[in-house]
Design a protein around this motif. Structure first.
Motif, PDB file in Angstrom:
ATOM      1  N   LEU A  82     -10.005   4.427   1.643  1.00  0.00           N
ATOM      2  CA  LEU A  82     -10.678   3.469   2.530  1.00  0.00           C
ATOM      3  C   LEU A  82     -10.720   3.984   3.961  1.00  0.00           C
ATOM      4  N   LEU A  83      -9.621   4.556   4.425  1.00  0.00           N
ATOM      5  CA  LEU A  83      -9.604   5.119   5.771  1.00  0.00           C
ATOM      6  C   LEU A  83     -10.578   6.288   5.891  1.00  0.00           C
ATOM      7  N   ARG A  84     -10.664   7.071   4.853  1.00  0.00           N
ATOM      8  CA  ARG A  84     -11.627   8.180   4.820  1.00  0.00           C
ATOM      9  C   ARG A  84     -13.054   7.624   4.888  1.00  0.00           C
ATOM     10  N   PRO A 112       0.808  -1.225   0.000  1.00  0.00           N
ATOM     11  CA  PRO A 112       0.000   0.000   0.000  1.00  0.00           C
ATOM     12  C   PRO A 112       0.841   1.277   0.000  1.00  0.00           C
ATOM     13  N   LEU A 113       1.952   1.263   0.730  1.00  0.00           N
ATOM     14  CA  LEU A 113       2.817   2.439   0.758  1.00  0.00           C
ATOM     15  C   LEU A 113       3.430   2.723  -0.610  1.00  0.00           C
ATOM     16  N   TYR A 145      -9.231  -5.256  12.310  1.00  0.00           N
ATOM     17  CA  TYR A 145      -9.345  -4.751  10.939  1.00  0.00           C
ATOM     18  C   TYR A 145     -10.646  -5.254  10.300  1.00  0.00           C
ATOM     19  N   SER A 146     -10.938  -6.536  10.501  1.00  0.00           N
ATOM     20  CA  SER A 146     -12.123  -7.146   9.885  1.00  0.00           C
ATOM     21  C   SER A 146     -13.406  -6.555  10.443  1.00  0.00           C
ATOM     22  N   LEU A 147     -13.440  -6.362  11.750  1.00  0.00           N
ATOM     23  CA  LEU A 147     -14.630  -5.799  12.385  1.00  0.00           C
ATOM     24  C   LEU A 147     -14.879  -4.371  11.902  1.00  0.00           C
ATOM     25  N   ILE A 148     -13.831  -3.577  11.839  1.00  0.00           N
ATOM     26  CA  ILE A 148     -13.979  -2.200  11.347  1.00  0.00           C
ATOM     27  C   ILE A 148     -14.477  -2.203   9.912  1.00  0.00           C
ATOM     28  N   ALA A 149     -13.869  -3.029   9.069  1.00  0.00           N
ATOM     29  CA  ALA A 149     -14.296  -3.090   7.666  1.00  0.00           C
ATOM     30  C   ALA A 149     -15.728  -3.599   7.550  1.00  0.00           C
ATOM     31  N   ALA A 204      -1.324   4.070  -2.051  1.00  0.00           N
ATOM     32  CA  ALA A 204      -1.573   5.028  -0.969  1.00  0.00           C
ATOM     33  C   ALA A 204      -2.915   5.724  -1.147  1.00  0.00           C
ATOM     34  N   GLY A 205      -3.229   6.123  -2.369  1.00  0.00           N
ATOM     35  CA  GLY A 205      -4.501   6.815  -2.611  1.00  0.00           C
ATOM     36  C   GLY A 205      -5.701   5.968  -2.257  1.00  0.00           C
TER      37      GLY A 205
END
Length: 130
Positions: free
Chosen positions: A40-42, A29-30, A92-96, A34-35
């Motif tokens: 996804l974080l947004r 990802p880095l 990570y899975s729960l958040i997604a 990155a975009g």
């Protein structure tokens, strides 16, 4: 670890395969996405000021997990390593699952693939317990 009858032992390739997965998840990802990662974080709902620190921190965590899968010096701490990885994948899975429910319908099944990863981590964790 003493040899307990009927206790399954973990083949080294399980740890190494997880190491490759963690390294790829932290580096790729880095370097190349990155975009998409920031988007996804947004979409998860992180404020703009937190996007890069969380992205960089998660990538660093993934790389550290990956390296520790290969480092024999961590033998005494392996149970904690697998438990930390299990908690991270579950988190990570729960958040997604909650914040990006469209991931359930994704054609490459990123959330469903975490189920066997969690099973392997649980097996590795149990294999380290005395």
């Amino acid at each position: 670890m003493e040899n307990v009858p009927n206790k399954p032992s973990a083949p080294a390739y399980l740890a190494y395969s997880l190491g490759v997965l963690w390294l790829w998840s932290g580096i790729q990802p880095l370097c190349c996405a990155a975009g998409e990662s920031l988007a996804l974080l947004r979409a998860v709902g992180l404020p703009e000021g937190w996007l890069w620190p969380v992205f960089a921190g998660a990538s660093l965590l993934d790389v550290c997990f990956g390296l520790l899968c290969f480092w024999p010096g961590w033998r005494a701490w392996r149970a904690r390593l697998w438990l930390a990885q299990l908690a991270t994948v579950a988190g990570y899975s729960l958040i997604a699952a909650l914040r990006l429910p469209e991931m359930w319908a994704h054609p490459f099944a990123p959330l469903v693939k975490n189920v066997p990863i969690l099973a392997v981590l649980f097996f590795l964790y149990n294999s380290e317990l005395e």
